[in-house]
Scaffold this motif. Sequence first.
Motif, PDB file in Angstrom:
ATOM      1  N   ASN A   1      30.491  -9.577 125.027  1.00 49.14           N
ATOM      2  CA  ASN A   1      29.757  -8.497 124.362  1.00 49.14           C
ATOM      3  C   ASN A   1      30.661  -7.542 123.601  1.00 49.14           C
ATOM      4  OD1 ASN A   1      27.274  -9.371 125.506  1.00 49.14           O
ATOM      5  ND2 ASN A   1      27.905  -8.453 127.443  1.00 49.14           N
TER       6      ASN A   1
ATOM      7  N   GLN B   1      33.913  -6.682 120.665  1.00 52.10           N
ATOM      8  CA  GLN B   1      34.437  -7.057 119.355  1.00 52.10           C
ATOM      9  C   GLN B   1      35.967  -7.119 119.436  1.00 52.10           C
ATOM     10  OE1 GLN B   1      33.522  -4.088 116.433  1.00 52.10           O
ATOM     11  NE2 GLN B   1      34.542  -5.185 114.778  1.00 52.10           N
TER      12      GLN B   1
ATOM     13  N   MET C   1      39.509  -6.670 118.199  1.00 51.09           N
ATOM     14  CA  MET C   1      40.085  -5.747 117.215  1.00 51.09           C
ATOM     15  C   MET C   1      41.425  -6.260 116.702  1.00 51.09           C
ATOM     16  SD  MET C   1      37.644  -3.632 117.111  1.00 51.09           S
ATOM     17  CE  MET C   1      38.242  -2.324 116.089  1.00 51.09           C
TER      18      MET C   1
ATOM     19  N   TYR D   1      40.100  -5.263 122.501  1.00 48.48           N
ATOM     20  CA  TYR D   1      38.675  -5.415 122.224  1.00 48.48           C
ATOM     21  C   TYR D   1      38.017  -4.045 122.260  1.00 48.48           C
ATOM     22  CZ  TYR D   1      39.097 -10.437 123.105  1.00 48.48           C
ATOM     23  OH  TYR D   1      39.450 -11.758 123.034  1.00 48.48           O
ATOM     24  N   LYS D   2      36.896  -3.935 121.550  1.00 45.66           N
ATOM     25  CA  LYS D   2      36.103  -2.701 121.587  1.00 45.66           C
ATOM     26  C   LYS D   2      34.725  -3.039 122.129  1.00 45.66           C
ATOM     27  CE  LYS D   2      34.475   1.192 118.874  1.00 45.66           C
ATOM     28  NZ  LYS D   2      34.406   1.798 117.540  1.00 45.66           N
ATOM     29  N   ASP D   3      34.290  -2.245 123.082  1.00 39.46           N
ATOM     30  CA  ASP D   3      32.946  -2.387 123.635  1.00 39.46           C
ATOM     31  C   ASP D   3      32.005  -1.556 122.759  1.00 39.46           C
ATOM     32  OD1 ASP D   3      30.557  -2.238 125.060  1.00 39.46           O
ATOM     33  OD2 ASP D   3      31.558  -2.071 127.003  1.00 39.46           O
ATOM     34  N   PRO D   4      31.137  -2.207 121.966  1.00 39.67           N
ATOM     35  CA  PRO D   4      30.265  -1.446 121.057  1.00 39.67           C
ATOM     36  C   PRO D   4      29.268  -0.555 121.798  1.00 39.67           C
ATOM     37  CG  PRO D   4      29.716  -3.788 121.004  1.00 39.67           C
ATOM     38  CD  PRO D   4      30.924  -3.641 121.878  1.00 39.67           C
TER      39      PRO D   4
END
Length: 173
Positions: A19, A21, A23, A34-37
Motif C-alpha cells: 500500500n 509508494q 520513493m 517508501y511513503k505511506d499515502p
Amino acid sequence: MEERRLYGDAGLIEQKLANMQLMETAAGGYAAVYKDPATGAFWLKYYATAAREGGGYLTLLRLPAPTTEEVVQLAIGSPFVDEAVAAVLRLLDEEAIEKKDFRLQLVEKLGQQQPDSREQRQRLLQIIKLAGLDDPTNRREVLHKSNAQIEQDAVYFKAVAAKANVLLEKLQH
C-alpha cells in the motif's frame, strides 16, 4: 494505539509495502524509502547486517529513525516479537556501523524489569543472547588506539557481560 516503528516479519513487511509508494532505492536495491499515502509517513526497507548469514534480516523502519533509547524500549517492551528482534538487530547495526553504544543502557534497562511470566523471562533471556550482552569480547575498533584505550574498552565489555550474566542467572531460576 501507537503505530509500530519496526517490522521484522517479511510477510508483514510485504503486506505493508503493498500500500506504499516507492520513493527511492539505494545500495543496489538492498535499501529503499517508501511513503505511506494514508499517513504521509516515510519508511525505510533495509537488510539488517547484524544477521549477515543468508543476506541479512529484512527490516522495515518508520522514519525518522528512533533514538537508541527508543530502540532499547522496543526491544524490551514491544508486544510484537518481530519488532523486538528487529530492534535488537538495529542496535547491533548501529553499534557496528555508526559506533553507537547501547550495551550498558540495555543491560541496565533489562535489570530494571520485573518479569511476572515465563514468556516475559524468556523475552529478556532472548534479548541478552541475541545482543551478545553476556559475551565479554571487545567489539570496538582497536586500530589507532592506545593500549589504555583498548583496555578501557575491554573493561567496559567485561562489566556489561558480568551484569548480563547476573541477570541470566536470575532469569533462569
